[in-house]
Design an enzyme around this catalytic site. Structure first.
Site, mmCIF file in Angstrom:
data_model
loop_
_atom_site.group_PDB
_atom_site.id
_atom_site.type_symbol
_atom_site.label_atom_id
_atom_site.label_comp_id
_atom_site.label_asym_id
_atom_site.label_seq_id
_atom_site.Cartn_x
_atom_site.Cartn_y
_atom_site.Cartn_z
ATOM 1 N N LYS A 183 71.737 39.676 52.174
ATOM 2 C CA LYS A 183 71.843 39.268 53.581
ATOM 3 C C LYS A 183 72.820 38.106 53.714
ATOM 4 O O LYS A 183 72.579 37.021 53.212
ATOM 5 C CB LYS A 183 70.489 38.836 54.149
ATOM 6 C CG LYS A 183 70.616 38.694 55.676
ATOM 7 C CD LYS A 183 69.572 37.824 56.312
ATOM 8 C CE LYS A 183 69.915 36.379 56.360
ATOM 9 N NZ LYS A 183 70.947 35.994 57.340
ATOM 10 N N GLU A 226 69.634 27.859 44.768
ATOM 11 C CA GLU A 226 70.753 26.918 44.727
ATOM 12 C C GLU A 226 70.761 26.233 46.081
ATOM 13 O O GLU A 226 71.125 26.843 47.084
ATOM 14 C CB GLU A 226 72.045 27.692 44.440
ATOM 15 C CG GLU A 226 73.132 26.820 43.874
ATOM 16 C CD GLU A 226 74.086 26.382 44.955
ATOM 17 O OE1 GLU A 226 73.842 25.287 45.526
ATOM 18 O OE2 GLU A 226 75.048 27.119 45.232
ATOM 19 N N GLU A 252 71.557 15.312 53.304
ATOM 20 C CA GLU A 252 72.770 16.121 53.225
ATOM 21 C C GLU A 252 73.342 16.268 54.641
ATOM 22 O O GLU A 252 72.679 16.817 55.524
ATOM 23 C CB GLU A 252 72.411 17.501 52.656
ATOM 24 C CG GLU A 252 73.604 18.368 52.384
ATOM 25 C CD GLU A 252 73.238 19.698 51.729
ATOM 26 O OE1 GLU A 252 72.273 20.336 52.162
ATOM 27 O OE2 GLU A 252 73.950 20.102 50.791
HETATM 28 P P1 NDP Z 1 69.667 27.982 55.815
HETATM 29 O O1 NDP Z 1 69.059 27.586 54.533
HETATM 30 O O2 NDP Z 1 68.769 28.245 56.977
HETATM 31 O O3 NDP Z 1 70.532 29.319 55.620
HETATM 32 C C1 NDP Z 1 70.885 29.916 54.406
HETATM 33 C C2 NDP Z 1 70.613 31.413 54.448
HETATM 34 O O4 NDP Z 1 69.206 31.658 54.491
HETATM 35 C C3 NDP Z 1 71.156 32.111 55.695
HETATM 36 O O5 NDP Z 1 71.541 33.425 55.366
HETATM 37 C C4 NDP Z 1 69.940 32.123 56.601
HETATM 38 O O6 NDP Z 1 70.024 33.064 57.626
HETATM 39 C C5 NDP Z 1 68.845 32.449 55.626
HETATM 40 N N1 NDP Z 1 67.490 32.080 56.029
HETATM 41 C C6 NDP Z 1 67.091 31.229 56.988
HETATM 42 N N2 NDP Z 1 65.741 31.147 57.021
HETATM 43 C C7 NDP Z 1 65.284 31.969 56.045
HETATM 44 C C8 NDP Z 1 63.980 32.309 55.565
HETATM 45 N N3 NDP Z 1 62.890 31.781 56.079
HETATM 46 N N4 NDP Z 1 63.885 33.178 54.539
HETATM 47 C C9 NDP Z 1 64.980 33.719 53.971
HETATM 48 N N5 NDP Z 1 66.236 33.432 54.391
HETATM 49 C C10 NDP Z 1 66.396 32.561 55.404
HETATM 50 O O7 NDP Z 1 70.746 26.933 56.207
HETATM 51 P P2 NDP Z 1 71.316 26.613 57.685
HETATM 52 O O8 NDP Z 1 72.389 27.574 57.950
HETATM 53 O O9 NDP Z 1 70.215 26.525 58.681
HETATM 54 O O10 NDP Z 1 71.902 25.161 57.472
HETATM 55 C C11 NDP Z 1 71.040 24.036 57.585
HETATM 56 C C12 NDP Z 1 71.399 22.978 56.600
HETATM 57 O O11 NDP Z 1 71.208 23.493 55.295
HETATM 58 C C13 NDP Z 1 72.849 22.539 56.601
HETATM 59 O O12 NDP Z 1 73.071 21.542 57.509
HETATM 60 C C14 NDP Z 1 73.054 22.082 55.197
HETATM 61 O O13 NDP Z 1 72.628 20.755 55.082
HETATM 62 C C15 NDP Z 1 72.144 22.966 54.400
HETATM 63 N N6 NDP Z 1 72.851 24.083 53.749
HETATM 64 C C16 NDP Z 1 73.080 23.994 52.432
HETATM 65 C C17 NDP Z 1 73.771 24.984 51.793
HETATM 66 C C18 NDP Z 1 74.048 24.889 50.355
HETATM 67 O O14 NDP Z 1 74.861 25.644 49.841
HETATM 68 N N7 NDP Z 1 73.396 24.008 49.653
HETATM 69 C C19 NDP Z 1 74.290 26.146 52.503
HETATM 70 C C20 NDP Z 1 73.943 26.185 53.896
HETATM 71 C C21 NDP Z 1 73.265 25.169 54.472
HETATM 72 P P3 NDP Z 1 70.752 32.614 58.995
HETATM 73 O O15 NDP Z 1 72.146 32.297 58.650
HETATM 74 O O16 NDP Z 1 70.691 33.784 59.848
HETATM 75 O O17 NDP Z 1 69.982 31.456 59.509
#
Ligand code: NDP
Length: 490
Positions: A195, A269, A400
């Protein structure tokens, strides 16, 4: 005659005034609507619901993408389960051939993929063109090489695939994270349901086309788009044997809780708050470039970003002066322009998160520096920023931000640097800048971080393992280590 600083800055601006250099987009075909990639073809979603994906630099709609529900995720997992019966038993050298083919196709379609990655996510074209896409192809190429050499990766053991892997990826490096997840899973004989993030699904849709072009057997790769709910359906599906997640620590914890006792293998990660540590003997100009690359690359949307600068007190003043001067030369604007250094923030929600944390920094007493910088009227933008006068207790030093915002702290001794660097719940990466090799080794031994870069930052290579300590998650991706989460060793 020596020039005054003001005069030098003016001169630099004149010399480095760039003409527009927009990347051509004529070769890019985005469909108005995308289905789900299940069982080797694009299919309509069960609910027929769709959501729009927009260009964050213009707020214009690019395409509509399907929202996968429980029925769709079930179909995808079943398709992957069926494909596993033959893919898992296929001669490894034949699996390798498919991976090499995918790698080659990624290279062939690199210009198209780079543009799609840039318009869907907001990152500068020079980054998608020079980093995201070549590294994605390199990942497939690298793991293709391992497919028929697993007995060398795990000597005297028999490595067997697990089955269906459920993979959820974020929006900061959409295609690269897809490659990090899919390449090792396929090389070891697993099949996948992936996904992509809600705001950046398009390169995954192009990847679905590439799977078809490569004639990958149906069901080996399945891609379901949707929001967080779809992600949770994927990871919790009983047919999934292994879960790989990259994203926020918050969601990582939710997944860990949901999977407890399920027997599924899990790698996480998650977030980071890396220290980039500059000692007084470091080559300062080189360090400035490393600091800029560490925090402003990809607008700071990088889990291993060097978001905390720890600078030795004796050089804090000259270093900050150089850094501020360098910030004023960064070009923010159209991500499709080849000269752009800082593109658009990925989404309105992320922009608001950055703005909120920056506001907290101001309120807690830190001093904000932003170079003069005109932001485009439409789209989501945030100027390159740095905070001085930061205390370790401030939110901007602990949380972060995931944006182009640097928090600067100082230290006097190496021990103090270690203590401050490790004073975080995260542990993904760190950087050390010094002239002394012995100090690099001394520091690296003491850093609680999965990756420690020395006199460089944000270097990635498919052969190097990557992953975290503490709340940055566990498990390693990349290198021979990246094979382990996808196999059972007998
Ligand atoms: P998320 O952790 O919500 O998103 C990462 C992925 O997980 C997306 O594909 C998201 O879908 C999906 N997801 C969300 N909720 C669930 C769940 N309950 N179960 C399984 N999958 C899920 O990050 P955000 O995009 O909300 O970003 C928020 C904060 O997270 C950022 O500000 C940053 O600080 C941090 N972040 C860190 C990352 C890293 O690489 N360490 C990457 C991204 C974010 P969808 O996109 O549809 O919400």
């Amino acid at each position: 005659m020596a020039l005054s600083k003001k005069h030098t800055a003016e001169l630099a601006k004149q010399v480095f005034e760039y003409a527009p250099a927009p990347e051509s987009i004529d070769h890019v075909r985005i469909q108005p609507r995308y289905g789900l990639f299940i069982g080797g073809r694009m299919v309509e979603s069960h609910s027929k619901k769709r959501f729009a994906t927009i260009n964050p630099a213009t707020e214009k709609k690019l395409a509509e993408v399907s929202q996968a529900d429980e029925v769709d995720v079930d179909c995808a997992v079943k398709a992957a389960g069926k494909a596993f019966e033959s893919w898992g038993r296929l001669a490894p050298s034949r699996r390798a051939r498919y991976l090499f083919r995918i790698s080659r196709l990624l290279q062939e379609r690199a210009r198209e993929l780079a543009v799609v990655e840039t318009i869907d996510g907001g990152k500068p074209i020079k980054e998608s063109r020079d980093v995201d896409i070549p590294l994605s192809a390199a990942h497939f190429f690298y793991y293709a090489g391992w497919a028929d050499k697993l007995e060398w990766a795990f000597p005297n053991r028999r490595a067997t695939p697990l089955g269906v892997a459920g993979q959820v990826i974020p929006w900061n490096f959409p295609l690269l994270m897809l490659a990090w997840k899919i390449a090792p899973a396929l090389a070891t004989g697993n099949t996948v349901v992936l996904k992509p993030a809600e705001t950046t699904p398009l390169s995954a849709m192009l990847f679905a086309e590439i799977c078809m072009q490569a004639e990958l057997p149906p069901g080996v790769v399945n891609i379901v788009t949707g929001a967080g709910k779809t992600g949770s359906l994927v990871v919790q599906h009983p047919g999934v044997r292994k879960v790989a997640f990259t994203g926020s620590t918050e969601v990582g914890k939710l997944i860990q809780r949901a999977l407890a006792g399920s027997g599924k293998k899990l790698t996480l990660e998650l977030g980071g708050k890396a220290a980039n540590i500059v000692f007084e003997d470091a080559p300062l100009d080189q360090a400035v470039e490393g600091i800029v690359n560490g925090i402003y690359f990809n607008q700071g949307h990088v889990c291993c970003a060097g978001s905390r600068l720890l600078v030795q007190e004796s050089i804090a003043e000259p270093l900050l002066e150089k850094l501020k001067r360098r910030l004023s030369t960064l070009r923010l604007g159209d991500p499709l322009d080849k000269n752009t250094d800082i593109g658009a923030i990925n989404s309105r929600a992320q922009l608001e998160r950055i703005q909120g944390l920056v506001q907290s920094g101001i309120e807690e007493g830190a001093e904000l520096y932003q170079p003069e910088c005109r932001l485009p009227e439409r789209g989501f933008w945030f100027p390159p920023s740095l905070f001085t006068n930061v205390a370790q207790s401030y939110r901007i030093a602990r949380e972060e931000i995931f944006g182009p915002v640097l928090s600067v702290l100082t230290f006097r001794t190496p021990n103090e640097a270690v203590e401050k660097a490790n004073n975080t719940p995260y542990g993904l990466s760190a950087g050390v800048w010094t002239d002394k090799g012995s100090r690099i080794l001394w520091m690296a031994e003491r850093m609680r971080a999965g990756v420690v870069w020395a006199n460089t930052f944000n270097r990635f290579d498919p052969t190097s393992p990557f992953g975290g300590y503490k709340e940055s998650g566990y498990g390693r991706e990349g290198g021979v280590h990246g094979l382990l989460p996808y196999v059972e060793l007998n």
